[in-house]
Design a protein around this motif. Sequence first.
Motif, PDB file in Angstrom:
ATOM      1  N   VAL A 102       0.788  -1.098  -0.169  1.00 59.06           N
ATOM      2  CA  VAL A 102      -0.015  -0.014   0.006  1.00 59.06           C
ATOM      3  C   VAL A 102       0.881   1.159  -0.041  1.00 59.06           C
ATOM      4  CG1 VAL A 102      -2.001   1.379   1.307  1.00 59.06           C
ATOM      5  CG2 VAL A 102      -1.883  -1.300   1.309  1.00 59.06           C
ATOM      6  N   THR A 103       0.561   2.269  -0.977  1.00 61.41           N
ATOM      7  CA  THR A 103       1.526   3.262  -1.098  1.00 61.41           C
ATOM      8  C   THR A 103       0.397   4.707  -1.009  1.00 61.41           C
ATOM      9  OG1 THR A 103       2.807   1.973  -2.573  1.00 61.41           O
ATOM     10  CG2 THR A 103       3.030   4.635  -2.478  1.00 61.41           C
ATOM     11  N   GLN A 104       1.025   5.475  -0.224  1.00 58.92           N
ATOM     12  CA  GLN A 104       0.006   6.813  -0.109  1.00 58.92           C
ATOM     13  C   GLN A 104       0.740   7.820  -0.672  1.00 58.92           C
ATOM     14  OE1 GLN A 104      -1.499   5.547   4.252  1.00 58.92           O
ATOM     15  NE2 GLN A 104      -2.423   7.264   3.474  1.00 58.92           N
ATOM     16  N   ILE A 105       0.143   8.878  -1.370  1.00 58.10           N
ATOM     17  CA  ILE A 105       0.661   9.891  -1.897  1.00 58.10           C
ATOM     18  C   ILE A 105      -0.264  11.224  -1.693  1.00 58.10           C
ATOM     19  CG2 ILE A 105       1.419  11.146  -3.966  1.00 58.10           C
ATOM     20  CD1 ILE A 105       2.348   8.357  -5.116  1.00 58.10           C
ATOM     21  N   PRO A 106       0.441  12.478  -1.328  1.00 54.82           N
ATOM     22  CA  PRO A 106       1.819  12.698  -0.766  1.00 54.82           C
ATOM     23  C   PRO A 106       2.056  12.400   0.261  1.00 54.82           C
ATOM     24  CG  PRO A 106       0.336  14.764  -0.828  1.00 54.82           C
ATOM     25  CD  PRO A 106      -0.434  13.527  -1.013  1.00 54.82           C
ATOM     26  N   ALA A 107       3.399  12.386   0.916  1.00 52.16           N
ATOM     27  CA  ALA A 107       3.956  11.887   2.084  1.00 52.16           C
ATOM     28  C   ALA A 107       3.266  13.015   2.932  1.00 52.16           C
ATOM     29  CB  ALA A 107       5.191  11.812   2.164  1.00 52.16           C
ATOM     30  N   ASN A 111      -4.381  10.473  -1.757  1.00 52.36           N
ATOM     31  CA  ASN A 111      -4.549   9.191  -2.708  1.00 52.36           C
ATOM     32  C   ASN A 111      -3.709   8.022  -1.777  1.00 52.36           C
ATOM     33  OD1 ASN A 111      -5.163  10.367  -5.015  1.00 52.36           O
ATOM     34  ND2 ASN A 111      -3.742  11.795  -4.464  1.00 52.36           N
ATOM     35  N   CYS A 112      -4.172   6.655  -2.192  1.00 53.74           N
ATOM     36  CA  CYS A 112      -3.935   5.607  -1.708  1.00 53.74           C
ATOM     37  C   CYS A 112      -4.007   4.557  -3.045  1.00 53.74           C
ATOM     38  CB  CYS A 112      -4.793   5.099  -0.723  1.00 53.74           C
ATOM     39  SG  CYS A 112      -4.544   3.330   0.035  1.00 53.74           S
ATOM     40  N   SER A 113      -2.821   3.939  -2.920  1.00 54.26           N
ATOM     41  CA  SER A 113      -2.787   2.665  -4.096  1.00 54.26           C
ATOM     42  C   SER A 113      -2.439   1.369  -3.533  1.00 54.26           C
ATOM     43  CB  SER A 113      -1.963   3.020  -5.378  1.00 54.26           C
ATOM     44  OG  SER A 113      -0.655   3.292  -4.911  1.00 54.26           O
ATOM     45  N   PHE A 114      -2.943   0.458  -4.027  1.00 56.98           N
ATOM     46  CA  PHE A 114      -2.627  -0.937  -3.438  1.00 56.98           C
ATOM     47  C   PHE A 114      -2.366  -2.094  -4.643  1.00 56.98           C
ATOM     48  CE2 PHE A 114      -7.038  -2.229  -4.245  1.00 56.98           C
ATOM     49  CZ  PHE A 114      -7.666  -1.142  -4.074  1.00 56.98           C
ATOM     50  N   ALA A 118      -3.270  16.223  11.252  1.00 53.44           N
ATOM     51  CA  ALA A 118      -3.155  14.606  11.769  1.00 53.44           C
ATOM     52  C   ALA A 118      -2.454  13.828  10.394  1.00 53.44           C
ATOM     53  CB  ALA A 118      -4.206  13.907  12.073  1.00 53.44           C
ATOM     54  N   THR A 119      -2.027  12.754  10.733  1.00 45.59           N
ATOM     55  CA  THR A 119      -1.566  11.589   9.708  1.00 45.59           C
ATOM     56  C   THR A 119      -2.873  10.938   9.566  1.00 45.59           C
ATOM     57  OG1 THR A 119       0.616  11.578  10.547  1.00 45.59           O
ATOM     58  CG2 THR A 119      -0.100   9.719   9.058  1.00 45.59           C
ATOM     59  N   TYR A 120      -2.963  10.865   7.928  1.00 45.86           N
ATOM     60  CA  TYR A 120      -4.160   9.860   7.653  1.00 45.86           C
ATOM     61  C   TYR A 120      -3.570   8.518   7.080  1.00 45.86           C
ATOM     62  CZ  TYR A 120      -7.031  13.879   8.410  1.00 45.86           C
ATOM     63  OH  TYR A 120      -7.677  14.752   9.214  1.00 45.86           O
ATOM     64  N   LEU A 121      -4.057   7.398   7.373  1.00 42.90           N
ATOM     65  CA  LEU A 121      -3.450   6.246   7.080  1.00 42.90           C
ATOM     66  C   LEU A 121      -4.459   5.457   6.193  1.00 42.90           C
ATOM     67  CD1 LEU A 121      -2.018   4.918  10.206  1.00 42.90           C
ATOM     68  CD2 LEU A 121      -0.786   5.994   8.572  1.00 42.90           C
ATOM     69  N   CYS A 122      -4.160   4.808   5.284  1.00 44.15           N
ATOM     70  CA  CYS A 122      -5.040   3.894   4.241  1.00 44.15           C
ATOM     71  C   CYS A 122      -4.581   2.538   4.736  1.00 44.15           C
ATOM     72  CB  CYS A 122      -4.818   4.073   2.736  1.00 44.15           C
ATOM     73  SG  CYS A 122      -5.382   3.115   1.580  1.00 44.15           S
ATOM     74  N   ALA A 123      -5.417   1.586   4.843  1.00 40.99           N
ATOM     75  CA  ALA A 123      -5.243   0.012   4.950  1.00 40.99           C
ATOM     76  C   ALA A 123      -6.164  -0.666   4.403  1.00 40.99           C
ATOM     77  CB  ALA A 123      -5.326   0.031   6.921  1.00 40.99           C
ATOM     78  N   VAL A 124      -5.771  -1.813   3.595  1.00 42.58           N
ATOM     79  CA  VAL A 124      -6.600  -2.617   2.971  1.00 42.58           C
ATOM     80  C   VAL A 124      -6.558  -3.939   3.689  1.00 42.58           C
ATOM     81  CG1 VAL A 124      -6.399  -1.530   0.880  1.00 42.58           C
ATOM     82  CG2 VAL A 124      -4.818  -3.314   1.551  1.00 42.58           C
ATOM     83  N   LYS A 160       1.868   4.246   4.533  1.00 43.71           N
ATOM     84  CA  LYS A 160       2.826   5.153   5.551  1.00 43.71           C
ATOM     85  C   LYS A 160       2.218   5.928   5.986  1.00 43.71           C
ATOM     86  CE  LYS A 160       7.723   5.725   6.608  1.00 43.71           C
ATOM     87  NZ  LYS A 160       8.961   6.062   6.141  1.00 43.71           N
ATOM     88  N   GLY A 161       1.093   6.564   5.263  1.00 44.61           N
ATOM     89  CA  GLY A 161       0.443   7.694   5.667  1.00 44.61           C
ATOM     90  C   GLY A 161       0.710   8.993   5.050  1.00 44.61           C
ATOM     91  N   THR A 162      -0.289  10.068   5.041  1.00 43.76           N
ATOM     92  CA  THR A 162      -0.016  11.345   4.648  1.00 43.76           C
ATOM     93  C   THR A 162      -0.136  12.309   5.888  1.00 43.76           C
ATOM     94  OG1 THR A 162      -0.855  10.904   2.361  1.00 43.76           O
ATOM     95  CG2 THR A 162      -1.013  13.236   3.387  1.00 43.76           C
ATOM     96  N   LEU A 163       0.739  13.002   6.169  1.00 41.93           N
ATOM     97  CA  LEU A 163       0.748  13.952   7.250  1.00 41.93           C
ATOM     98  C   LEU A 163       0.149  15.102   6.566  1.00 41.93           C
ATOM     99  CD1 LEU A 163       1.569  14.913  10.151  1.00 41.93           C
ATOM    100  CD2 LEU A 163       3.847  15.489   9.274  1.00 41.93           C
ATOM    101  N   LEU A 164      -0.633  15.522   7.074  1.00 43.43           N
ATOM    102  CA  LEU A 164      -1.703  16.815   6.763  1.00 43.43           C
ATOM    103  C   LEU A 164      -1.661  17.835   7.712  1.00 43.43           C
ATOM    104  CD1 LEU A 164      -3.858  18.144   4.919  1.00 43.43           C
ATOM    105  CD2 LEU A 164      -5.378  17.141   6.379  1.00 43.43           C
ATOM    106  N   THR A 165      -0.986  19.124   7.538  1.00 44.21           N
ATOM    107  CA  THR A 165      -1.143  20.380   8.305  1.00 44.21           C
ATOM    108  C   THR A 165      -2.153  21.343   7.678  1.00 44.21           C
ATOM    109  OG1 THR A 165       1.277  19.953   8.972  1.00 44.21           O
ATOM    110  CG2 THR A 165       0.157  21.934   9.134  1.00 44.21           C
TER     111      THR A 165
END
Lengths: 112, 113
Positions: free
Chosen positions: B4-9, B22-25, B86-92, B105-110
């Motif tokens: 699982v990949t998340q963009i952007p970091a 975005n999240c891709s698997f 926060a950090t947003y995590l995608c999980a499958v 690994k998540g996207t850190l949103l500010t």
Amino acid sequence: EPEVTQTPSHQVTQMGQEVILRCVPISNHLYFYWYRQILGQKVEFLVSFYNNEISEKSEIFDDQFSVERPDGSNFTLKIRSTKLEDSAMYFCASSWGSDTQYFGPGTRLTVL
Amino acid sequence: KQEVTQIPAALSVPEGENLVLNCSFTDSAIYNLQWFRQDPGKGLTSLLLIQSSQREQTSGRLNASLDKSSGRSTLYIAASQPGDSATYLCAVSSGGSNYKLTFGKGTLLTVNP
């Protein structure tokens, strides 16, 4: 709203010591999980537990790890001989089935 | 093996902006996809669950979509607020019958006031 609880919130131990991390899953859930997150890294699956037995374990979950559901409510993770690299946040989770997994607040394990 | 990949970091936006994470698997044989929020040093809070047969889910200002065939999901946050930081995590959930989750690994949103 029901929630997953974990104790302790922070555990400090010496290398080579045994630790037991405790979790109380949501009461009517059937599937139980342990995950860990090393600082700055992804959350990683350790083990899943269903019908009173391990249903799957990851490569990380070697012989030093064990899980138990001793009394129908608690779910424990035991690390027999801790190593420095076991330092991480450990999360317990539970679900009814293929639906939302609910996570506990985590136990931060520090191995010195 | 599912990846699982998340963009952007990391993403920094002004308050009020709409944004997309975005999240891709790699393996489309999934049971479901969950989006989580993680605050620093804290646990994971489930935001949305999309079952494999669904295309999207909405909760308040959040909307998540799933395109299983292409291995992609997006989380849309409308009218962002500083409290969304926060950090947003995608999980499958995939593989076997135990529904284990594989995380990005998540996207850190500010969100800046």
